[in-house]
Design a protein around this motif. Structure first.
Motif, PDB file in Angstrom:
ATOM      1  N   VAL A  19      -1.074  -1.378  -7.569  1.00 24.14           N
ATOM      2  CA  VAL A  19      -0.486  -1.832  -6.300  1.00 24.14           C
ATOM      3  C   VAL A  19       0.925  -1.260  -6.134  1.00 24.14           C
ATOM      4  N   ILE A  20       1.722  -1.368  -7.181  1.00 24.64           N
ATOM      5  CA  ILE A  20       3.104  -0.881  -7.105  1.00 24.64           C
ATOM      6  C   ILE A  20       3.130   0.636  -6.953  1.00 24.64           C
ATOM      7  N   GLU A  21       2.312   1.329  -7.735  1.00 25.09           N
ATOM      8  CA  GLU A  21       2.276   2.788  -7.667  1.00 25.09           C
ATOM      9  C   GLU A  21       1.879   3.267  -6.275  1.00 25.09           C
ATOM     10  N   GLU A  22       0.861   2.645  -5.702  1.00 26.63           N
ATOM     11  CA  GLU A  22       0.427   3.024  -4.359  1.00 26.63           C
ATOM     12  C   GLU A  22       1.551   2.790  -3.357  1.00 26.63           C
ATOM     13  N   PHE A  23       2.263   1.692  -3.505  1.00 31.36           N
ATOM     14  CA  PHE A  23       3.349   1.354  -2.594  1.00 31.36           C
ATOM     15  C   PHE A  23       4.484   2.377  -2.666  1.00 31.36           C
ATOM     16  N   VAL A  24       4.926   2.714  -3.875  1.00 29.64           N
ATOM     17  CA  VAL A  24       6.092   3.605  -4.002  1.00 29.64           C
ATOM     18  C   VAL A  24       5.764   5.069  -3.715  1.00 29.64           C
ATOM     19  N   THR A  25       4.488   5.423  -3.670  1.00 28.02           N
ATOM     20  CA  THR A  25       4.132   6.815  -3.399  1.00 28.02           C
ATOM     21  C   THR A  25       3.633   7.034  -1.961  1.00 28.02           C
ATOM     22  N   ARG A  26       3.688   6.017  -1.135  1.00 28.49           N
ATOM     23  CA  ARG A  26       3.262   6.162   0.266  1.00 28.49           C
ATOM     24  C   ARG A  26       4.114   7.180   0.994  1.00 28.49           C
ATOM     25  N   ASP A  27       3.499   7.872   1.937  1.00 30.13           N
ATOM     26  CA  ASP A  27       4.259   8.771   2.809  1.00 30.13           C
ATOM     27  C   ASP A  27       5.281   7.945   3.571  1.00 30.13           C
ATOM     28  N   GLY A  28       6.482   8.491   3.694  1.00 26.25           N
ATOM     29  CA  GLY A  28       7.524   7.801   4.443  1.00 26.25           C
ATOM     30  C   GLY A  28       8.404   6.915   3.590  1.00 26.25           C
ATOM     31  N   GLN A  60      -6.579  -9.668   4.712  1.00 29.29           N
ATOM     32  CA  GLN A  60      -8.030  -9.709   4.570  1.00 29.29           C
ATOM     33  C   GLN A  60      -8.742  -8.982   5.710  1.00 29.29           C
ATOM     34  N   GLU A  61      -8.138  -8.983   6.880  1.00 25.17           N
ATOM     35  CA  GLU A  61      -8.757  -8.359   8.042  1.00 25.17           C
ATOM     36  C   GLU A  61      -8.833  -6.838   7.895  1.00 25.17           C
ATOM     37  N   THR A  62      -7.762  -6.236   7.384  1.00 21.75           N
ATOM     38  CA  THR A  62      -7.726  -4.785   7.228  1.00 21.75           C
ATOM     39  C   THR A  62      -8.062  -4.352   5.804  1.00 21.75           C
ATOM     40  N   ASP A  63      -8.234  -5.328   4.915  1.00 22.44           N
ATOM     41  CA  ASP A  63      -8.535  -5.056   3.507  1.00 22.44           C
ATOM     42  C   ASP A  63      -7.485  -4.129   2.894  1.00 22.44           C
ATOM     43  N   SER A  64      -6.213  -4.446   3.191  1.00 21.75           N
ATOM     44  CA  SER A  64      -5.113  -3.625   2.688  1.00 21.75           C
ATOM     45  C   SER A  64      -3.968  -4.525   2.232  1.00 21.75           C
ATOM     46  N   GLY A  65      -3.128  -3.964   1.411  1.00 23.92           N
ATOM     47  CA  GLY A  65      -1.997  -4.730   0.905  1.00 23.92           C
ATOM     48  C   GLY A  65      -0.711  -3.951   1.011  1.00 23.92           C
ATOM     49  N   THR A  66       0.376  -4.677   0.855  1.00 21.59           N
ATOM     50  CA  THR A  66       1.697  -4.064   0.851  1.00 21.59           C
ATOM     51  C   THR A  66       2.636  -4.956   0.066  1.00 21.59           C
ATOM     52  N   ILE A  67       3.843  -4.484  -0.117  1.00 19.21           N
ATOM     53  CA  ILE A  67       4.887  -5.269  -0.767  1.00 19.21           C
ATOM     54  C   ILE A  67       6.002  -5.425   0.257  1.00 19.21           C
ATOM     55  N   LEU A  68       6.407  -6.665   0.465  1.00 17.39           N
ATOM     56  CA  LEU A  68       7.450  -6.960   1.446  1.00 17.39           C
ATOM     57  C   LEU A  68       8.605  -7.697   0.777  1.00 17.39           C
ATOM     58  N   ARG A  69       9.783  -7.545   1.361  1.00 14.04           N
ATOM     59  CA  ARG A  69      10.938  -8.344   0.901  1.00 14.04           C
ATOM     60  C   ARG A  69      10.644  -9.809   1.208  1.00 14.04           C
ATOM     61  N   SER A  70      11.092 -10.698   0.352  1.00 11.50           N
ATOM     62  CA  SER A  70      10.819 -12.124   0.566  1.00 11.50           C
ATOM     63  C   SER A  70      11.482 -12.676   1.820  1.00 11.50           C
ATOM     64  N   ASP A  71      12.500 -11.994   2.334  1.00 17.27           N
ATOM     65  CA  ASP A  71      13.144 -12.484   3.550  1.00 17.27           C
ATOM     66  C   ASP A  71      12.522 -11.875   4.821  1.00 17.27           C
ATOM     67  N   ASP A  72      11.430 -11.142   4.673  1.00 16.96           N
ATOM     68  CA  ASP A  72      10.717 -10.581   5.829  1.00 16.96           C
ATOM     69  C   ASP A  72      10.163 -11.738   6.663  1.00 16.96           C
ATOM     70  N   PRO A  73      10.266 -11.664   7.992  1.00 17.48           N
ATOM     71  CA  PRO A  73       9.750 -12.747   8.849  1.00 17.48           C
ATOM     72  C   PRO A  73       8.272 -13.072   8.614  1.00 17.48           C
ATOM     73  N   LEU A  74       7.451 -12.067   8.318  1.00 11.64           N
ATOM     74  CA  LEU A  74       6.037 -12.323   8.065  1.00 11.64           C
ATOM     75  C   LEU A  74       5.852 -13.200   6.818  1.00 11.64           C
ATOM     76  N   VAL A  75       6.654 -12.956   5.810  1.00  8.68           N
ATOM     77  CA  VAL A  75       6.574 -13.754   4.584  1.00  8.68           C
ATOM     78  C   VAL A  75       6.919 -15.203   4.897  1.00  8.68           C
TER      79      VAL A  75
END
Length: 80
Positions: A19-28, A60-75
């Motif tokens: 999960v972490i590796e996929e996150f840090v190697t994303r384009d952008g 669950q809807e998109t079957d995808s994950g990400t890592i967000l800062r804990s202060d993100d509004p979605l969190v």
């Protein structure tokens, strides 16, 4: 809402690494002017997860994950 916060310590070490590796190697993903080694990026994200400054979110809807800062509004919405 179809998103869930996944506790990092509930994942196997291999899954967490993936999960972490996929996150840090994303384009952008931008780490500034100086290129940082992959291991350093992974260690920084792991430290943020351990300290509670970041969380893993799975949609669950998109079957995808990400890592967000804990202060993100979605969190904040997910923690309700």
């Amino acid at each position: 809402m179809s998103a869930l916060i996944i506790p990092w310590d509930q994942l196997s070490p291999e899954a967490l690494q993936g999960v972490i590796e996929e996150f840090v190697t994303r384009d952008g993903t931008d780490y500034g002017e100086v290129e940082m080694p992959l291991g350093t990026k992974i260690a920084q994200v792991m430290a943020q997860l351990r300290s509670g400054k970041a969380v893993i979110v799975f949609d669950q809807e998109t079957d995808s994950g990400t890592i967000l800062r804990s202060d993100d509004p979605l969190v904040k919405v997910l923690e309700g």
